[in-house]
Design a protein around this motif. Structure first.
Motif, mmCIF file in Angstrom:
data_model
loop_
_atom_site.group_PDB
_atom_site.id
_atom_site.type_symbol
_atom_site.label_atom_id
_atom_site.label_comp_id
_atom_site.label_asym_id
_atom_site.label_seq_id
_atom_site.Cartn_x
_atom_site.Cartn_y
_atom_site.Cartn_z
ATOM 1 N N HIS A 176 31.087 -9.545 -79.998
ATOM 2 C CA HIS A 176 30.552 -9.943 -78.523
ATOM 3 C C HIS A 176 31.820 -9.488 -77.405
ATOM 4 O O HIS A 176 31.798 -9.499 -76.459
ATOM 5 N N ASP A 177 32.902 -9.031 -78.213
ATOM 6 C CA ASP A 177 33.977 -8.318 -77.409
ATOM 7 C C ASP A 177 34.239 -6.773 -77.282
ATOM 8 O O ASP A 177 34.812 -6.288 -77.082
ATOM 9 N N LEU A 178 32.756 -6.201 -77.703
ATOM 10 C CA LEU A 178 32.759 -4.925 -77.336
ATOM 11 C C LEU A 178 31.624 -4.198 -76.109
ATOM 12 O O LEU A 178 30.724 -5.330 -75.837
ATOM 13 N N SER A 179 31.984 -3.319 -75.512
ATOM 14 C CA SER A 179 31.076 -3.073 -74.339
ATOM 15 C C SER A 179 29.716 -2.163 -74.700
ATOM 16 O O SER A 179 29.774 -2.227 -76.023
ATOM 17 N N GLY A 180 29.089 -2.052 -73.732
ATOM 18 C CA GLY A 180 27.795 -1.601 -74.030
ATOM 19 C C GLY A 180 27.811 -0.132 -74.706
ATOM 20 O O GLY A 180 27.097 0.357 -75.610
ATOM 21 N N VAL A 181 28.853 0.575 -74.179
ATOM 22 C CA VAL A 181 28.944 2.131 -74.570
ATOM 23 C C VAL A 181 29.430 2.044 -76.036
ATOM 24 O O VAL A 181 29.101 3.135 -76.901
ATOM 25 N N VAL A 182 30.494 1.279 -76.401
ATOM 26 C CA VAL A 182 30.857 1.381 -77.957
ATOM 27 C C VAL A 182 29.806 0.589 -78.755
ATOM 28 O O VAL A 182 29.652 1.392 -79.807
ATOM 29 N N HIS A 183 28.965 -0.183 -78.270
ATOM 30 C CA HIS A 183 27.827 -0.685 -79.240
ATOM 31 C C HIS A 183 26.670 0.731 -79.516
ATOM 32 O O HIS A 183 26.431 0.624 -80.399
ATOM 33 N N ALA A 184 26.587 1.403 -78.370
ATOM 34 C CA ALA A 184 25.830 2.463 -78.410
ATOM 35 C C ALA A 184 26.289 3.745 -79.309
ATOM 36 O O ALA A 184 25.835 4.348 -80.234
ATOM 37 N N ILE A 185 27.736 3.985 -79.164
ATOM 38 C CA ILE A 185 28.363 4.962 -80.024
ATOM 39 C C ILE A 185 28.054 4.157 -81.658
ATOM 40 O O ILE A 185 28.080 5.038 -82.588
#
Length: 881
Positions: free
Chosen positions: A47-56
Motif C-alpha cells: 500500500h505504500d507504493l505509487s501506481g508507477v512503481v506497481h506498473a514497473i
C-alpha cells in the motif's frame, strides 16, 4: 513412445532412461505447481507504493518470467531431450555441443534460466517468496556444483600433463594472432588417470559451438599449420581477453623415434635447452601471494603485507577522536588507497608500457651479472610490481570496510522500511563481486592477474575469449559490485561516494592504461562487442523482423499450444495418481518394517553403533578356506620390494565368499588383533572383484549361477596410489564383505629404497633414473626419454588414430622428441610429484615441496639441486664428482 517402440529390442540403458524421464517430469511438474501455489498464497499488494512503481513491478516480473521461458525453450532446442534429461548418465552419444542461448551466459539453464523465480517474487510482493526463490536457486547451483560439473568432468574431461616442456618458437613468441578457444594450459594442475582422478571441466561455456561466425562472433578460431610445434600458452592479460596459444587440434604424447645414448656422461653435456612455457612460468612466478593465497610468513614481502593490513585493522579502534573526525579520517584513508591503487599504479603501469620505466629504474640503480643479459632487472621489477599491486589491492578493500564499520548500525526492526531489501540486494552484489573476481582469475590466471604482458615479451601471445570474457569485455566492472552492495547495506552516502569514485578511476584505468596497451599488442585482433552484447543484438534484430510478419499467426498457435499442454498435464496427473496409490499399497508393510528397525537401532548403545564395521554372519564362513599369499618381487626374488614397485597378492576363498571382500595393506604392528582390523588402510586397499566396484562403491551385481562348489582363486596388484610410499615392514589382510573381519593375513613384506654409497652427480642421477619412473607409474608418456628403451611403447600410437591424425601425430612427436631434453619428465597429478618428494627425503634426507619438483621436472636439474642442498646442509665444499 511411438508404435514402433519395443522394450525387448532396445538396450537396458535406454529403457531405464525412458523411465527416469517420466520420474523427472513428475518431479518438475510438482515442483513448479507447488512453488506457484506458494507464491499465490503469499500474494499481497503493498500500500505504500505509487501506481508507477506497481506498473514497473508487474512489467518487470512478467518480463523475467517470459525471459525464463525463452531461455528454457532455447536451451531445450539446443540440447534436445538427450541433454535435458541427462541422457549421458545412462549412455553416451557423441560430444557436448552448445549453441544459441548457451552463448548468452554461463550455465544458462541454472543461472538466467531461473529468472522467473524473481519475476514471481516481484509480482507477489512478498519477502517470503523472494527468500524461497533464493534458496531454490541456490539449490539449483548446488546441483550444478556437486553433480553436473563432476559428471561432465568424468565423461568429457581431458587429461592435461603437468610440467610438460613444449618448445616455443622464437618467431611466434611475440606474435599477436587470434587463436582457437580450445587451447589448454599445460602449466595448470593436471588431473590424474588414477582412482579419484580429477579432470578439467569442459564447462557450458567451453563446449563445442555450432554458431556461425556471422551470427555470433564471440570467439575466433584459426587453424594452425603443423609446422612449428604447437604450444599451450598461459592465461594472459587481465583485460578483455586471455592470452593463450595456437593449439593443434590433435595433441599427443611424445613417442620414441630414435634410440637414446646409454652413456650417462653425455647427458651432462646437452645442447642449450629450448624455451618452454613451463620454464617461463617457473622463472617469473614462485608461489606469489594472491590476496592471502600462498602467504608465507618467512617471506619478507608477505610479512610486510600482514603488518600493513594489521595497522589498517587496528586503526578501526583508534581512540581520542570525535565520531565525525574519526569518520573523516577513515574516509580519507580509504579514498587515498583507492587513488593509489588505480591512479598511482595506473600511471606507473602506463609508463612501463610506453618506455619500460620500471625495468629501466632497476637496470640503472642495481647491479646484475654480465651474463644475465638484463633478465635480472625484468624479474626484479616484475616481482616488486606484484607485491605492490597485491598490497594496494588488499588495502583498498580493508580501508573501505573500515568506513563501512563506522557508518553501519544494525537495524532494530527488519520489517520497517527497506532495510531487509537493501541488505539482501547488498549481499547479492557482494556475491556477484566475488564470483566475477574468481571467474576472471580462473580465466586470466596469475599471469594476467599481475599484468605480466606489460613486463615480459618472451611469452607467446594471442587473443582468446573464454570463460567470463566470452560474455563481457571488461568483467572487472562487475568486480566493483561489492562496493555498491556495501553502500546499500550501510546506507551511507560516504560509502556510496567511495563506490562511485572507485568505479570512475577503474574506468579511467581500463580506458587509459589497459586498453591502449592491448591495442598496441594485438591491434585489430581486439573485438568490439562482447558475446552478451552480440546475442542481445542478434535476438533483438530477429524478433523485430519476425514480429511484423508473424503477428497474425501467434494467436491460433498459442491456442493450440495451450490446448496441448493442458491435455498433457491432465494425463500426467492421472497417471501419477494411479502410480502413487499402487506404490503406497505395496510399500506400506515395508515402511512399517523399516521404521521398527530404525527404532531398535536408535535404542542400542553407542558401543554397538561403533561396531557396525564388523559383520554379524561371520560364523557361517569357514576362515580356514581363506588364504592370501604375497608373490615374491621380480627383482629380488623375495618379499622385499623397492619403493614404488607393484606388489601382487594371490588369494583363494570358498565359492560362497562375499563379492564385497577386500584386501588391505597395513604397517606391521598397526593392528594388534589378527581377527579384526581397527585402523584405516589410508587408501591402500583393493577389492577382490574389482570389476564389480565403481571406485569405493560396490555395484551390487548378482553373481552368475554356478554349479561348481570348488574354491575360487584370483590375484590383485597394488600399484600407484594403493602402494605405501614410506619404507618399512607391512602385512596383507583379507577382509570379509566390505567390513573389517580378517579372514586371512600374510607377511611381513618389506618396502625399501636403494641409497647410493656416495653422493656424486652420477650416483644421484642414476638413483633418480630408477626412482622417478616408479613414482610416475612407469607411464611411458611421463618418464624421461633417458629412462626408456627403444622398444618402450608410446601411450598414443598412430595406429590408434585416423590416417590424417596419425600423420599429424608423427610430425608433432618428431618435433617434440628432437627438441625435448632426454631428462625431462611430466606428471598427471601433483600426487606424483609428492611421491618423488617423499622418495628424495628417504634416499637423500633432503626435503622439497612438490612445487619444487614440478618446477625442475628434469633428472639433471633435480640431481644438481640435491647436490647443492646436501652441500649447503652439511657445510662441505662442493663435490667435484
Amino acid at each position: 513412445m511411438g508404435k514402433d517402440y519395443s522394450f525387448d529390442d532396445l538396450p537396458l540403458e535406454y529403457n531405464t532412461w525412458l523411465l527416469f524421464r517420466q520420474l523427472v517430469d513428475v518431479i518438475l511438474i510438482n515442483d513448479f505447481l507447488s512453488y506457484c501455489m506458494f507464491a499465490f498464497s503469499c500474494f499481497r499488494i503493498p500500500h505504500d507504493l505509487s501506481g508507477v512503481v506497481h506498473a514497473i513491478r508487474w512489467l518487470g516480473g512478467i518480463s523475467l518470467i517470459g525471459f525464463n521461458l525463452w531461455v528454457k525453450v532455447e536451451a531445450h532446442n539446443v540440447v534436445k531431450d538427450y541433454g535435458w534429461y541427462w541422457g549421458d548418465c545412462f549412455f553416451q552419444r557423441g560430444a557436448l555441443v552448445f549453441d544459441g542461448v548457451f552463448e548468452l551466459a554461463p550455465h544458462p539453464m541454472y543461472s538466467v534460466g531461473y529468472a522467473g523465480y524473481y519475476g514471481l517474487s516481484l509480482i507477489s510482493g512478498s519477502y517470503k517468496v523472494l527468500f524461497v526463490s533464493l534458496a531454490a536457486h541456490a539449490a539449483q547451483f548446488g546441483f550444478l556444483l556437486f553433480f553436473e560439473n563432476p559428471h561432465i568432468e568424468r565423461n568429457y574431461g581431458q587429461k592435461k600433463p603437468i610440467a610438460k616442456r613444449i618448445p616455443i618458437s622464437r618467431s611466434r613468441a611475440s606474435s599477436a594472432v587470434a587463436g582457437p578457444s580450445t587451447a589448454v594450459d599445460t602449466a595448470a594442475p593436471a588431473p590424474a588417470p588414477e582412482s579419484g582422478a580429477e579432470y578439467s571441466t569442459p564447462a557450458i561455456t567451453e563446449g563445442d559451438s555450432a554458431t556461425t561466425e556471422s551470427e555470433l562472433e564471440t570467439e575466433t578460431e584459426v587453424e594452425e599449420d603443423i609446422g612449428p610445434i604447437s604450444v599451450n600458452m598461459p592465461n594472459v592479460t587481465k583485460p578483455s581477453s586471455t592470452i593463450k596459444p595456437k593449439h593443434s587440434r590433435h595433441q599427443t604424447q611424445s613417442s620414441i623415434a630414435s634410440s637414446i645414448s646409454s652413456h650417462v656422461g653425455s647427458v651432462h653435456q646437452k645442447k642449450e635447452k629450448s624455451l618452454s612455457q613451463h620454464d617461463l612460468l617457473n622463472k617469473y612466478f614462485r608461489r606469489d601471494a594472491v590476496v592471502f593465497r600462498n602467504l608465507d610468513l618467512l617471506r619478507a614481502t608477505d610479512v610486510m603485507l600482514v603488518l600493513i593490513l594489521g595497522y589498517s585493522l587496528a586503526s578501526w579502534f583508534l581512540p581520542g577522536l570525535s565520531p565525525k573526525m574519526a569518520l573523516a579520517v577513515y574516509y580519507i584513508h580509504a579514498l587515498s588507497w583507492v587513488l593509489i591503487h588505480y591512479v598511482g599504479l595506473g600511471l606507473l603501469l602506463r609508463a612501463q608500457s610506453e618506455n619500460k620505466f620500471l625495468v629501466r629504474h632497476f637496470l640503472t640503480n642495481y647491479h646484475y651479472p654480465e651474463k644475465d643479459a638484463g633478465q635480472g632487472a625484468i624479474i626484479e621489477a616484475f616481482n616488486n610490481w606484484k607485491v605492490l599491486y597485491n598490497l594496494t589491492l588488499c588495502m583498498t578493500y580493508v580501508s573501505c570496510l573500515g568506513v563501512v564499520s563506522k557508518t553501519y548500525s544494525l537495524p532494530n526492526d527488519w520489517g520497517v522500511g527497506n532495510e531487509l531489501l537493501f541488505h539482501t540486494l547488498g549481499l547479492l552484489l557482494v556475491a556477484l563481486h566475488i564470483w566475477a573476481t574468481l571467474e576472471s582469475f580462473e580465466v586470466v590466471g596469475v599471469f594476467g592477474w599481475f599484468f605480466g604482458d606489460f613486463f615480459m615479451e618472451e611469452f607467446p601471445s594471442h587473443l582468446e575469449y573464454t570463460g567470463i570474457y566470452r560474455y563481457l569485455n571488461n568483467p572487472e566492472a562487475m568486480g566493483g559490485a561489492a562496493w555498491f552492495g556495501l553502500a546499500l547495506i550501510s546506507g551511507s552516502k560516504l560509502v556510496l561516494s567511495l563506490a562511485v569514485v572507485r568505479h570512475l578511476v577503474n574506468w579511467w584505468f581500463l580506458t587509459s592504461v589497459e586498453n591502449p596497451h592491448m591495442r598496441k599488442l594485438y591491434g585489430d585482433s581486439l573485438r568490439q562487442d562482447a558475446g552478451f552484447v552480440k546475442v542481445i543484438k542478434n535476438v533483438a534484430s530477429k524478433n523485430a523482423k519476425m514480429l511484423e510478419s508473424r503477428a497474425d499467426k501467434h494467436v491460433p498457435e498459442l491456442k493450440r499450444v495451450v490446448t496441448e499442454v493442458k491435455g498433457t498435464f491432465d494425463k500426467v496427473f492421472e497417471e501419477t495418481a494411479e502410480a502413487v496409490e499402487e506404490f503406497l499399497a505395496k510399500s506400506a508393510p515395508k515402511f512399517s518394517e523399516v521404521v521398527q528397525d530404525t527404532k531398535v537401532l536408535l535404542q542400542q548403545s553407542r558401543e554397538r553403533l561403533v561396531i557396525t564395521r564388523v559383520a554379524n554372519d561371520i560364523s557361517s564362513y569357514d576362515s580356514t578356506k581363506y588364504r592370501v599369499s604375497i608373490l615374491p618381487s621380480s627383482t629380488t626374488g623375495t618379499q622385499a620390494y623397492h619403493l614404488g614397485e607393484p606388489i601382487t597378492v594371490k588369494w583363494e576363498a570358498p565359492h560362497n565368499h562375499s563379492r564385497k571382500d577386500w584386501i588391505g595393506l597395513y604397517r606391521v604392528g598397526a593392528n594388534k588383533s589378527t581377527l579384526v582390523t581397527k585402523t584405516s588402510s589410508m587408501g591402500m586397499w583393493l577389492p577382490v572383484h574389482g570389476e564389480e566396484w565403481d571406485g569405493d562403491v560396490p555395484l551390487g551385481l548378482q553373481r552368475a549361477p554356478s554349479g561348481s562348489r570348488d574354491t575360487q582363486y584370483g590375484s590383485v596388484t597394488f600399484k600407484g596410489n594403493t602402494l605405501p610410499w614410506l619404507v618399512g615392514r607391512y602385512e596383507i589382510r583379507y577382509h570379509h564383505d566390505g567390513k573389517y573381519n580378517v579372514m586371512s593375513l600374510d607377511g611381513p613384506l618389506e618396502i625399501y629404497v636403494d641409497k647410493p654409497s656416495e653422493t656424486t652427480f652420477d650416483t644421484v642421477r642414476e638413483t633418480l633414473m630408477h626412482v622417478v619412473p616408479l613414482c610416475l607409474d612407469s607411464d611411458p608418456s611421463l618418464i624421461p626419454l633417458s629412462c626408456k628403451t627403444p622398444s618402450t611403447p608410446s601411450v598414443m600410437t598412430s595406429a590408434s588414430l585416423p590416417s590424417d591424425d596419425a600423420t599429424a601425430t608423427s610430425i608433432i612427436a618428431d618435433h617434440e622428441q628432437e627438441d625435448r631434453d632426454p631428462d625431462d619428465f611430466t606428471f598427471w597429478s601433483e600426487r606424483q610429484a609428492k611421491r618423488i618428494s617423499a622418495a628424495i627425503k628417504q634416499v637423500f634426507d633432503v626435503d622439497y615441496a612438490p612445487e619444487v619438483v614440478v618446477a625442475d621436472a628434469n633428472l639433471t636439474t633435480l640431481a644438481n639441486r640435491i647436490l647443492v642442498s646436501k652441500e649447503l646442509l652439511s657445510g662441505r665444499p662442493p663435490n667435484p664428482g
